[in-house]
Design a protein around this motif. Sequence first.
Motif, PDB file in Angstrom:
ATOM      1  N   SER A  80       0.842  -1.208   0.000  1.00 22.75           N
ATOM      2  CA  SER A  80       0.000   0.000   0.000  1.00 22.75           C
ATOM      3  C   SER A  80       0.873   1.252   0.000  1.00 22.75           C
ATOM      4  N   HIS A  81       2.048   1.170   0.649  1.00 22.48           N
ATOM      5  CA  HIS A  81       2.949   2.332   0.651  1.00 22.48           C
ATOM      6  C   HIS A  81       3.462   2.586  -0.774  1.00 22.48           C
ATOM      7  N   ALA A  82       3.808   1.505  -1.477  1.00 26.25           N
ATOM      8  CA  ALA A  82       4.297   1.663  -2.861  1.00 26.25           C
ATOM      9  C   ALA A  82       3.199   2.238  -3.761  1.00 26.25           C
ATOM     10  N   ALA A  83       1.933   1.854  -3.477  1.00 23.39           N
ATOM     11  CA  ALA A  83       0.827   2.388  -4.287  1.00 23.39           C
ATOM     12  C   ALA A  83       0.695   3.899  -4.062  1.00 23.39           C
ATOM     13  N   ILE A  84       0.934   4.328  -2.825  1.00 23.35           N
ATOM     14  CA  ILE A  84       0.888   5.778  -2.535  1.00 23.35           C
ATOM     15  C   ILE A  84       2.027   6.478  -3.290  1.00 23.35           C
ATOM     16  N   HIS A  85       3.209   5.853  -3.303  1.00 25.23           N
ATOM     17  CA  HIS A  85       4.334   6.436  -4.063  1.00 25.23           C
ATOM     18  C   HIS A  85       3.931   6.639  -5.530  1.00 25.23           C
ATOM     19  N   ALA A  86       3.296   5.624  -6.101  1.00 24.69           N
ATOM     20  CA  ALA A  86       2.906   5.713  -7.521  1.00 24.69           C
ATOM     21  C   ALA A  86       1.916   6.867  -7.723  1.00 24.69           C
ATOM     22  N   ARG A  87       0.986   7.017  -6.759  1.00 24.79           N
ATOM     23  CA  ARG A  87       0.015   8.125  -6.876  1.00 24.79           C
ATOM     24  C   ARG A  87       0.711   9.477  -6.793  1.00 24.79           C
ATOM     25  N   ILE A  88       1.719   9.574  -5.924  1.00 21.64           N
ATOM     26  CA  ILE A  88       2.444  10.855  -5.791  1.00 21.64           C
ATOM     27  C   ILE A  88       3.169  11.188  -7.098  1.00 21.64           C
ATOM     28  N   ILE A  89       3.807  10.175  -7.706  1.00 18.77           N
ATOM     29  CA  ILE A  89       4.506  10.429  -8.978  1.00 18.77           C
ATOM     30  C   ILE A  89       3.492  10.919 -10.027  1.00 18.77           C
ATOM     31  N   GLY A  90       2.314  10.298 -10.053  1.00 17.84           N
ATOM     32  CA  GLY A  90       1.258  10.737 -10.977  1.00 17.84           C
ATOM     33  C   GLY A  90       0.870  12.189 -10.715  1.00 17.84           C
ATOM     34  N   LYS A  91       0.741  12.525  -9.443  1.00 17.02           N
ATOM     35  CA  LYS A  91       0.362  13.893  -9.055  1.00 17.02           C
ATOM     36  C   LYS A  91       1.452  14.891  -9.488  1.00 17.02           C
ATOM     37  N   LEU A  92       2.717  14.511  -9.280  1.00 12.80           N
ATOM     38  CA  LEU A  92       3.821  15.411  -9.668  1.00 12.80           C
ATOM     39  C   LEU A  92       3.828  15.614 -11.181  1.00 12.80           C
ATOM     40  N   HIS A  93       3.554  14.535 -11.934  1.00 10.95           N
ATOM     41  CA  HIS A  93       3.495  14.670 -13.399  1.00 10.95           C
ATOM     42  C   HIS A  93       2.355  15.600 -13.802  1.00 10.95           C
ATOM     43  N   SER A  94       1.223  15.491 -13.095  1.00 15.02           N
ATOM     44  CA  SER A  94       0.104  16.353 -13.506  1.00 15.02           C
ATOM     45  C   SER A  94       0.415  17.809 -13.147  1.00 15.02           C
ATOM     46  N   ILE A  95       1.114  18.039 -12.046  1.00 17.90           N
ATOM     47  CA  ILE A  95       1.517  19.417 -11.705  1.00 17.90           C
ATOM     48  C   ILE A  95       2.458  19.944 -12.796  1.00 17.90           C
ATOM     49  N   LEU A  96       3.391  19.082 -13.212  1.00 13.07           N
ATOM     50  CA  LEU A  96       4.342  19.506 -14.258  1.00 13.07           C
ATOM     51  C   LEU A  96       3.607  19.830 -15.562  1.00 13.07           C
ATOM     52  N   SER A  97       2.628  19.000 -15.917  1.00 16.88           N
ATOM     53  CA  SER A  97       1.965  19.273 -17.197  1.00 16.88           C
ATOM     54  C   SER A  97       1.077  20.517 -17.120  1.00 16.88           C
ATOM     55  N   ASN A  98       0.706  20.909 -15.879  1.00 21.63           N
ATOM     56  CA  ASN A  98      -0.081  22.147 -15.739  1.00 21.63           C
ATOM     57  C   ASN A  98       0.784  23.403 -15.800  1.00 21.63           C
ATOM     58  N   ILE A  99       2.108  23.218 -15.630  1.00 20.72           N
ATOM     59  CA  ILE A  99       3.009  24.380 -15.695  1.00 20.72           C
ATOM     60  C   ILE A  99       3.320  24.610 -17.164  1.00 20.72           C
ATOM     61  N   ALA A 100       2.436  25.276 -17.848  1.00 19.64           N
ATOM     62  CA  ALA A 100       2.588  25.365 -19.302  1.00 19.64           C
ATOM     63  C   ALA A 100       2.752  26.792 -19.803  1.00 19.64           C
ATOM     64  N   TYR A 101       2.490  27.759 -18.936  1.00 21.25           N
ATOM     65  CA  TYR A 101       2.499  29.133 -19.441  1.00 21.25           C
ATOM     66  C   TYR A 101       3.616  29.957 -18.809  1.00 21.25           C
ATOM     67  N   PRO A 102       4.375  30.663 -19.636  1.00 21.46           N
ATOM     68  CA  PRO A 102       5.461  31.483 -19.081  1.00 21.46           C
ATOM     69  C   PRO A 102       4.903  32.528 -18.106  1.00 21.46           C
ATOM     70  N   HIS A 103       5.580  32.686 -17.006  1.00 26.07           N
ATOM     71  CA  HIS A 103       5.266  33.731 -16.018  1.00 26.07           C
ATOM     72  C   HIS A 103       3.801  33.756 -15.593  1.00 26.07           C
ATOM     73  N   HIS A 104       3.238  32.575 -15.469  1.00 27.33           N
ATOM     74  CA  HIS A 104       1.892  32.475 -14.901  1.00 27.33           C
ATOM     75  C   HIS A 104       2.106  32.288 -13.398  1.00 27.33           C
ATOM     76  N   GLU A 105       2.290  33.438 -12.734  1.00 29.87           N
ATOM     77  CA  GLU A 105       2.800  33.400 -11.372  1.00 29.87           C
ATOM     78  C   GLU A 105       1.936  32.596 -10.396  1.00 29.87           C
ATOM     79  N   ALA A 106       0.620  32.847 -10.440  1.00 31.98           N
ATOM     80  CA  ALA A 106      -0.252  32.170  -9.475  1.00 31.98           C
ATOM     81  C   ALA A 106      -0.165  30.654  -9.649  1.00 31.98           C
ATOM     82  N   GLN A 107      -0.086  30.238 -10.910  1.00 29.18           N
ATOM     83  CA  GLN A 107      -0.013  28.799 -11.207  1.00 29.18           C
ATOM     84  C   GLN A 107       1.301  28.199 -10.680  1.00 29.18           C
ATOM     85  N   TRP A 108       2.370  28.917 -10.871  1.00 20.13           N
ATOM     86  CA  TRP A 108       3.675  28.410 -10.424  1.00 20.13           C
ATOM     87  C   TRP A 108       3.747  28.343  -8.908  1.00 20.13           C
ATOM     88  N   ILE A 109       3.251  29.416  -8.261  1.00 22.79           N
ATOM     89  CA  ILE A 109       3.287  29.450  -6.790  1.00 22.79           C
ATOM     90  C   ILE A 109       2.468  28.294  -6.235  1.00 22.79           C
TER      91      ILE A 109
END
Length: 149
Positions: A80-109
């Motif tokens: 179950s701990h490894a499954a949580i790790h996998a979910r976190i990696i998924g979450k980090l990837h989705s955060i990365l894919s949302n960082i798409a616009y230059p100087h979109h400050e609120a989004q980056w913060i």
Amino acid sequence: MEPPIWKIEWSDALSVGIPAIDEDHKRFARLINELNRSIVDRAELAEVRRRLQLIIDDAGQHFAHEERLFKDWMYPDSESHAAIHARIIGKLHSILSNIAYPHHEAQWISAGLQIKAVLIEHILKEDVKYTQSYRIHRESVATHLLRLP
Ligand SMILES: [Fe+2]
Ligand SMILES: [Fe+2]
């Protein structure tokens, strides 16, 4: 408006009492602080994305490290701990894919704050749970060594 300046300060409250794991977690904290620094300094989009990718790569290595140790420690909740790790990696990837616009400050913060929250919460809520298995393992190794001629 100036972006909020925060920094993860390492303290005993974040320690799981396992030196090799604490070293990994300290590196996490440093990478997250560096990401936030680049956001505060209004770095280029490519730089912010590069730092986020570094955090994802580092998290992947650290999670694999923990999961290898779970086998040694015979940690009963390893799956179950490894499954949580996998979910976190998924979450980090989705955060990365949302960082798409230059100087979109609120989004980056918000990305920086979310990453900090996800990783710190994981240490405090989930990682602390394996410390008992680690201690039992360490004691049984020590007992075994004492019995050696
Ligand atoms: Fe961890
Ligand atoms: Fe973990």
